[in-house]
Design an enzyme around this catalytic site. Structure first.
Site, short mmCIF file in Angstrom:
data_model
loop_
_atom_site.label_atom_id
_atom_site.label_comp_id
_atom_site.label_asym_id
_atom_site.label_seq_id
_atom_site.Cartn_x
_atom_site.Cartn_y
_atom_site.Cartn_z
N GLN A 167 0.85 -1.20 0.00
CA GLN A 167 0.00 0.00 0.00
C GLN A 167 0.89 1.26 0.00
O GLN A 167 2.08 1.18 0.25
CB GLN A 167 -0.89 0.02 1.25
CG GLN A 167 -0.15 -0.23 2.55
CD GLN A 167 -0.94 -1.07 3.55
OE1 GLN A 167 -2.18 -1.05 3.60
NE2 GLN A 167 -0.20 -1.84 4.37
N HIS A 190 -7.72 2.53 19.89
CA HIS A 190 -6.81 1.51 20.42
C HIS A 190 -7.28 0.98 21.77
O HIS A 190 -7.15 -0.22 22.07
CB HIS A 190 -5.38 2.07 20.50
CG HIS A 190 -4.77 2.27 19.17
ND1 HIS A 190 -4.17 3.46 18.77
CD2 HIS A 190 -4.69 1.44 18.08
CE1 HIS A 190 -3.74 3.33 17.53
NE2 HIS A 190 -4.04 2.14 17.08
N ASP A 212 0.50 -0.04 13.31
CA ASP A 212 0.95 1.20 13.98
C ASP A 212 1.32 0.93 15.44
O ASP A 212 1.87 1.78 16.10
CB ASP A 212 -0.15 2.28 13.87
CG ASP A 212 -1.49 1.77 14.38
OD1 ASP A 212 -2.47 1.81 13.61
OD2 ASP A 212 -1.58 1.32 15.53
N ASP A 241 1.00 -12.81 6.59
CA ASP A 241 -0.46 -12.72 6.38
C ASP A 241 -1.16 -13.32 7.58
O ASP A 241 -0.97 -14.50 7.91
CB ASP A 241 -0.82 -13.50 5.10
CG ASP A 241 -2.30 -13.41 4.79
OD1 ASP A 241 -2.69 -13.77 3.67
OD2 ASP A 241 -3.08 -12.99 5.67
N ASP A 260 -7.11 -6.00 14.03
CA ASP A 260 -7.00 -4.55 13.87
C ASP A 260 -6.57 -4.30 12.42
O ASP A 260 -5.41 -3.95 12.14
CB ASP A 260 -5.96 -4.02 14.86
CG ASP A 260 -5.72 -2.53 14.73
OD1 ASP A 260 -4.80 -2.02 15.41
OD2 ASP A 260 -6.43 -1.87 13.93
N SER A 261 -7.51 -4.54 11.51
CA SER A 261 -7.15 -4.54 10.08
C SER A 261 -7.65 -3.30 9.38
O SER A 261 -8.45 -2.53 9.92
CB SER A 261 -7.78 -5.77 9.41
OG SER A 261 -9.17 -5.55 9.24
N THR A 262 -7.22 -3.16 8.15
CA THR A 262 -7.77 -2.14 7.27
C THR A 262 -9.17 -2.58 6.85
O THR A 262 -9.66 -3.63 7.27
CB THR A 262 -6.86 -2.00 6.03
OG1 THR A 262 -6.35 -3.29 5.67
CG2 THR A 262 -5.69 -1.07 6.30
N ASP A 263 -9.80 -1.80 5.98
CA ASP A 263 -11.17 -2.12 5.54
C ASP A 263 -11.17 -3.45 4.79
O ASP A 263 -10.13 -3.90 4.28
CB ASP A 263 -11.68 -1.00 4.61
CG ASP A 263 -11.67 0.35 5.32
OD1 ASP A 263 -11.51 1.38 4.63
OD2 ASP A 263 -11.78 0.37 6.57
N PRO A 300 -5.74 -7.36 0.93
CA PRO A 300 -5.30 -8.45 1.83
C PRO A 300 -6.18 -8.57 3.08
O PRO A 300 -6.17 -9.60 3.74
CB PRO A 300 -3.86 -8.05 2.20
CG PRO A 300 -3.73 -6.62 1.86
CD PRO A 300 -4.72 -6.33 0.77
N1 SAM Z 1 -7.10 1.48 12.71
C1 SAM Z 1 -7.10 1.10 11.32
C2 SAM Z 1 -8.50 0.91 10.79
O1 SAM Z 1 -9.43 0.69 11.59
O2 SAM Z 1 -8.64 1.01 9.57
C3 SAM Z 1 -6.26 -0.14 11.15
C4 SAM Z 1 -4.86 0.14 11.53
S1 SAM Z 1 -3.64 -0.96 11.06
C5 SAM Z 1 -2.53 0.16 10.35
C6 SAM Z 1 -4.31 -1.91 9.74
C7 SAM Z 1 -3.27 -2.88 9.24
O3 SAM Z 1 -3.84 -4.11 8.76
C8 SAM Z 1 -2.44 -2.35 8.05
O4 SAM Z 1 -1.15 -2.03 8.50
C9 SAM Z 1 -2.44 -3.51 7.03
O5 SAM Z 1 -1.17 -3.69 6.42
C10 SAM Z 1 -2.83 -4.67 7.92
N2 SAM Z 1 -3.39 -5.84 7.21
C11 SAM Z 1 -4.33 -5.85 6.23
N3 SAM Z 1 -4.58 -7.12 5.84
C12 SAM Z 1 -3.78 -7.94 6.60
C13 SAM Z 1 -3.58 -9.35 6.67
N4 SAM Z 1 -4.25 -10.21 5.86
N5 SAM Z 1 -2.69 -9.83 7.57
C14 SAM Z 1 -2.00 -8.99 8.39
N6 SAM Z 1 -2.14 -7.62 8.36
C15 SAM Z 1 -3.02 -7.12 7.47
#
Ligand code: SAM
Length: 282
Positions: free
Chosen positions: A34, A65, A89, A140, A159-162, A166
């Site tokens: 990303q 958090h 983060d 992953d 605590d993932s992205t949308d 991935p």
């Molecule tokens: N607070 C944020 C939100 O609610 O959107 C999420 C914060 S954190 C930075 C989200 C993290 O999920 C990203 O750094 C992303 O790289 C990670 N991520 C996404 N898909 C993933 C997966 N399959 N395995 C591990 N990490 C993943």
């Protein structure tokens, strides 16, 4: 950042957006997963965006958090081993490690660059990274959970992205089944579950998927998060084999660490279901 010095995130399909007045863009890179950008803002401190979407700001990350960690940890009778998926983060990791009973935390973040950039621009969120109980992995989380030994974890925090790219698989029935198997008796899963105002269908779908994975009780926590789409956010908890309604209230009252948002009243209140969702979530 536009010509007038504003960063704007348009909320997909919502006909709305958020803007923050920025003073400077201090970092910009394309990781293997990303685009990672860091801005200094006039009133929200440092801002990190991933693929142009707000991830964290100095000013309001504490709400998210704390709510991604303390309700689940104080609901579990005695959490020892925790898995955090995503969380690059490291703000959630810091909150989890405030609990003395925790023996070890595996944080599995797919993109190492998110953590390295956070160590540089959000040092206070990464202040617990050297804790001997913290084990940072860059992989992953879906695969990690699939390969985890049955019953290894007491709490799993997603605590993932949308749910795109991935992260999409982190909202799937097969992933929930893998979490169920990786959780010990009394185990609790909690995942960020987007905006109740914009994404009610996703929350309903999560409840269905978690029920389908045999979780006994499911409850969504509602809380404000002003820099996320709609400013109203949620996290959905699922208990393997116990009710989520009661939690260690005395331990919350007697906790020996500071919080800025979470307390036992907030815990109770966050479990209250808004009327428009009541029929579908209860
Ligand atoms: N607070 C944020 C939100 O609610 O959107 C999420 C914060 S954190 C930075 C989200 C993290 O999920 C990203 O750094 C992303 O790289 C990670 N991520 C996404 N898909 C993933 C997966 N399959 N395995 C591990 N990490 C993943």
């Amino acid at each position: 950042m536009d010509k007038r010095g504003w960063y704007t995130e348009e909320w997909a399909g919502a006909g709305a957006a958020i803007s923050l007045k920025v003073t400077e863009k201090v970092h910009d890179e394309q990781s293997p997963y990303q685009r990672i950008e860091i801005y200094e803002t006039e009133t929200f401190g440092t801002l990190m965006t991933l693929d142009g979407l707000v991830m964290v700001t100095d000013r309001d990350n504490f709400i998210y958090h704390e709510m991604m960690s303390h309700p689940a940890l104080f609901t579990h009778h005695k959490p020892r081993r925790v898995l955090i998926i995503g969380g690059g983060d490291c703000g959630t990791l810091r909150e989890v490690l405030r609990h003395d009973a925790i023996l070890e935390v595996d944080q599995v973040e797919i993109d190492e660059r998110v953590t390295r950039v956070s160590e540089q621009f959000f040092p206070e969120l990464c202040s617990a990274n050297a804790d001997p109980r913290a084990r940072l992995h860059f992989a992953d989380g879906i695969q990690w959970t699939k390969e985890s030994s049955p019953g290894h974890y007491d709490v799993i925090i997603v605590d993932s992205t949308d749910p795109v790219g991935p992260a999409a698989g982190l909202f799937s029935a097969s992933f929930y089944a893998d979490c169920y198997r990786a959780l010990n008796a009394g185990g609790i899963l909690v995942g960020q579950s987007e905006s109740p105002l914009f994404h009610a269908d996703l929350i309903k779908g999560m409840h269905g998927g978690l029920r389908g994975a045999n979780f006994l009780d499911i409850a969504t926590l509602f809380f404000p998060q002003c820099t996320y789409p709609s400013g109203w956010w949620s996290a959905t908890m699922a208990a393997k084999d116990r009710a989520l309604s009661n939690f260690r209230e005395e331990d919350v009252e007697n906790r020996r660490f500071p919080t800025r948002y979470y307390n036992h009243g907030i815990h109770h209140g966050a479990l209250a279901v808004p009327e428009f969702l009541f029929k579908t979530l209860m």
